[in-house]
Design a protein around this motif. Structure first.
Motif, PDB file in Angstrom:
ATOM      1  N   ALA A 182       0.855  -1.408  -0.024  1.00 29.85           N
ATOM      2  CA  ALA A 182       0.026  -0.105  -0.004  1.00 29.85           C
ATOM      3  C   ALA A 182       0.844   1.229   0.092  1.00 29.85           C
ATOM      4  CB  ALA A 182      -0.921  -0.125   1.273  1.00 29.85           C
ATOM      5  N   GLY A 183       0.524   2.339  -0.796  1.00 28.99           N
ATOM      6  CA  GLY A 183       1.110   3.497  -0.703  1.00 28.99           C
ATOM      7  C   GLY A 183       0.105   4.493  -0.789  1.00 28.99           C
ATOM      8  N   SER A 184       0.127   5.680   0.227  1.00 33.64           N
ATOM      9  CA  SER A 184      -0.939   6.478   0.390  1.00 33.64           C
ATOM     10  C   SER A 184      -0.447   7.768   0.736  1.00 33.64           C
ATOM     11  CB  SER A 184      -2.101   5.897   1.425  1.00 33.64           C
ATOM     12  OG  SER A 184      -1.460   6.151   2.409  1.00 33.64           O
ATOM     13  N   GLY A 185      -1.002   8.843   0.512  1.00 36.98           N
ATOM     14  CA  GLY A 185      -0.667  10.112   0.780  1.00 36.98           C
ATOM     15  C   GLY A 185      -1.429  11.504   0.829  1.00 36.98           C
ATOM     16  N   GLY A 201      -4.396  10.579  -2.182  1.00 42.46           N
ATOM     17  CA  GLY A 201      -4.511   9.208  -2.861  1.00 42.46           C
ATOM     18  C   GLY A 201      -4.045   8.079  -2.316  1.00 42.46           C
ATOM     19  N   GLU A 202      -4.520   6.889  -2.796  1.00 47.60           N
ATOM     20  CA  GLU A 202      -3.995   5.622  -2.163  1.00 47.60           C
ATOM     21  C   GLU A 202      -4.022   4.576  -3.476  1.00 47.60           C
ATOM     22  OE1 GLU A 202      -4.719   3.432   1.742  1.00 47.60           O
ATOM     23  OE2 GLU A 202      -6.213   2.602   0.188  1.00 47.60           O
ATOM     24  N   PRO A 224      -7.421  -2.066  -4.675  1.00 48.61           N
ATOM     25  CA  PRO A 224      -8.199  -0.791  -4.672  1.00 48.61           C
ATOM     26  C   PRO A 224      -7.362   0.474  -4.968  1.00 48.61           C
ATOM     27  CG  PRO A 224      -7.688  -2.033  -2.877  1.00 48.61           C
ATOM     28  CD  PRO A 224      -6.787  -2.524  -3.762  1.00 48.61           C
ATOM     29  N   GLY A 225      -7.878   1.584  -5.566  1.00 53.80           N
ATOM     30  CA  GLY A 225      -7.249   2.778  -5.891  1.00 53.80           C
ATOM     31  C   GLY A 225      -8.081   4.006  -5.490  1.00 53.80           C
TER      32      GLY A 225
END
Length: 635
Positions: A182-185, A201-202, A224-225
């Motif tokens: 997972a990458g988000s910010g 966004g994620e 998921p996006g």
């Protein structure tokens, strides 16, 4: 997994952060004051808010490592997130079903999703500021669907100073399956003195997994996006125009047995939301809010090899226009007046048969907040809804808050709630249990209604806080599926059901919660709910609901070392299913985070520490032991 997407997401957010950021924003997010808005529509300190309401803060969400709202609600008092058909995760409050809980995003309605549920897995926590949970009927303020309570997900606003956060993490279960990345910010700040914005966004990827080796897969592959934005423009010092959008796209892929054949099931679910809101403050207590809201859901479901009755395309949409004015009248009455128009639409195509329907709802509400005496605060409200499919509905509510001392409140309330039959229940024939059950619609359905009485006491003092609430609910005209007949034989056998208003239920229970800050940086928090649900139609206890639900957390914080940790337990007691089977179980988890400096923090944790396994109707209810680790950067 597409690594390029993660690289582009992190790089894009880093570019946004490269603006005129301030070093002092790199510290952890601020602690939020316990102020809530969902209970009355106006800001109240939590202790003074009428009824039973709980706040789950961004920090609590972070210390759970909750990536979506379903995981964030693990701690909530009297709320159970259950896995429904299609593995949807939806909330049920105080023994009511998930369809009886209204889910809001910043006070805005969301279009229904698969099987008329709002799947909380699809709402990430990357830009969630807090979640407010109102237990008990709130139809006097929110109308339809608030029969059991309200979950209001409140997101971050466009900030007045530049700051942001980027997080990356990875995890895997104990069998080496279900690897997740997972990458988000988020980032935002002012562009001019009057204009500011926020973007978030994620992207995530989770592999499917299957320990049993038999169909269906224990866990589907998930991709998921999420992308969202907020912008605010101050027209004057007292008038603000706010706009925003959200886009969520999740693809689920996994194998299951459907219509007597092993098939791959693929569901592509999208959510889109747009809103424009005008807020104005005239005098010290006078507020005006006008809002336009559009929420859309789309699902493309298909099987390989092809299954004619399994291919389905569903679109649901909610268009909402509302206005609310709150003002001080007669030297002590804070009056709220509201009006709303809403259109809910459904376009559903199953096996070549299309259903295209719309229903309209018009509503008016009035609420009066005043002091009967110096220590006695009163809230009276009533809402009228006119629904084009079943007629009109009045929803009253009254609440009292008695100030026993500066730190102690006695609270009582009585109110009514309702849920109108969904468009699916009114007009759509649907399939369940892998095509073995057919559910026929009924356009003559009536609304479900409830009446709830509750009494509680809550307080805080120094390092201590706590409260106890008792409640009693009567629910009438519950919509149930009634068996009609069986068609076919052998592998072509199908059971036919039809929706009917046949059931009544009584629900009673007690909710208790407490917390204490201990010496040495330790803290102890917990809650426990007992509830008894009885079907008055003679069926006995309603299945699928636990008699006990608890949550306990031992926390530790050493600010000088930038160290935080917790050990927690969730408890489900006497969970009785429709087939009569019952079970109880605890789930344990742990989390630790260490700040490297003001900007960077590393963290790690484990969920389902002792690998508890629960399965119902061939669907795994709890993921196996999962470990994860990650890093967060503040700018």
């Amino acid at each position: 997994m597409n690594w390029k997407r993660y690289v582009l997401l992190v790089a894009g957010l880093a570019v946004l952060h490269a603006g005129p950021v301030r070093a002092d924003r790199a510290a952890a997010p601020q602690q939020l004051d316990e102020v809530v808005v969902t209970a009355t529509g106006s800001a109240k300190e939590l202790l003074d808010a009428p009824g039973a309401i709980e706040v789950i803060t961004a920090r609590e969400i972070r210390d759970l490592n909750a990536l979506n709202v379903a995981e964030a609600l693990e701690t909530a008092v009297g709320l159970v997130v259950s896995r429904e058909s299609g593995r949807v995760e939806a909330p049920g409050i105080r023994g009511t079903r998930s369809k009886h809980t209204l889910v809001l995003l910043d006070g805005r309605r969301l279009a229904f999703g698969f099987n008329d549920q709002v799947d909380l897995r699809q709402i990430p926590t990357v830009m969630v500021e807090r979640i407010e949970v109102v237990r008990g009927p709130a139809s006097a303020l929110y109308g339809n669907d608030a029969l059991g309570g309200v979950v209001n997900i409140i997101t971050r606003k466009a900030p007045e100073q530049w700051h942001g956060t980027v997080t990356g993490q990875a995890g895997v279960n104990i069998s080496g399956e279900a690897a997740e990345y997972a990458g988000s910010g988020f980032a935002g700040g002012p562009v001019t003195d009057r204009f500011r914005f926020l973007v978030a966004g994620e992207l995530r990827h989770k592999d499917g997994w299957d320990e049993s080796g038999s169909l269906p897969d224990d866990g589907y592959e998930e991709e998921p996006g999420f992308l969202a934005g907020r912008a605010a423009f101050d027209l004057t010092d007292r008038q603000t125009l706010t706009t925003g959008l959200e886009f969520m796209d999740t693809v689920y892929t996994g194998d299951q047995f459907y219509e007597n054949l092993a098939r791959e099931r693929r569901a592509d679910e999208k959510r889109r939301g747009y809103f424009l809101q005008y807020d104005a403050g005239f005098r010290s207590m006078d507020r005006l809010m006008v809002r336009m809201n559009r929420s859309e859901y789309e699902n493309e479901l298909e099987f390989t090899p092809f299954a004619a009755s399994g291919e389905r395309h569903t679109e649901q949409a909610t268009t909402q226009a509302e206005a609310r004015y709150t003002g001080l009248f007669l030297d002590g009455h804070l009056v709220t007046l509201g009006a709303e128009y809403r259109r809910d639409g459904l376009d559903d195509t199953l096996a070549g048969t299309r259903t295209d329907r719309d229903v309209d709802n018009i509503s008016l509400l009035i609420q009066d907040e005043f002091h009967l005496s110096d220590p006695l605060y009163t809230v009276l409200g009533i809402r009228w809804d006119d629904h084009s499919a079943f007629g009109s509905q009045w929803s009253p509510r009254g609440s009292l808050v008695y100030r026993l001392s500066d730190h102690l409140r006695l609270k009582g309330s009585v109110g009514q709630g309702f849920r109108a039959p969904s468009l699916t229940e009114l007009y759509v024939t649907s399939l369940r249990k892998r095509g073995k059950e057919v559910f026929e619609s009924d356009p003559k359905l009536k609304a479900e209604t409830s009446t709830t009485w509750e009494l509680g006491i809550a307080g805080d003092h120094g390092r201590y806080r706590g409260g106890v609430t008792g409640f009693y609910t009567e629910v009438e005209d519950l919509i149930e599926s009634v068996f009609l007949r069986t068609e076919g034989s052998g592998k072509d056998k199908r059971d036919i059901y039809r929706y009917r208003n046949i059931a009544e239920a009584t629900i009673k229970g007690i909710e208790a919660e407490a917390g204490v800050r201990l010496p040495g940086g330790f803290s102890l928090d917990g809650n426990l709910t007992w509830q008894d649900v009885e079907d008055r139609a003679g069926e006995g206890a309603v299945g699928g609901l636990p008699e006990y639900k608890g949550y306990f957390k031992l926390g530790y914080e050493l600010p000088d070392w930038r160290l935080r940790a917790n050990l927690r337990m969730s408890y489900i007691g006497n969970l009785t299913y429709a087939d009569g089977n019952s079970e109880s179980y605890p789930l344990f988890g742990a989390y630790v985070a260490k700040g490297l400096n003001e900007r960077f923090e590393i963290f790690a944790g484990v969920n389902n520490l002792f690998d508890k396994q629960v399965e119902q109707n061939d669907v795994v209810q709890i993921d196996p032991t999962t470990v994860y680790a990650g890093i967060t950067a503040h700018f």
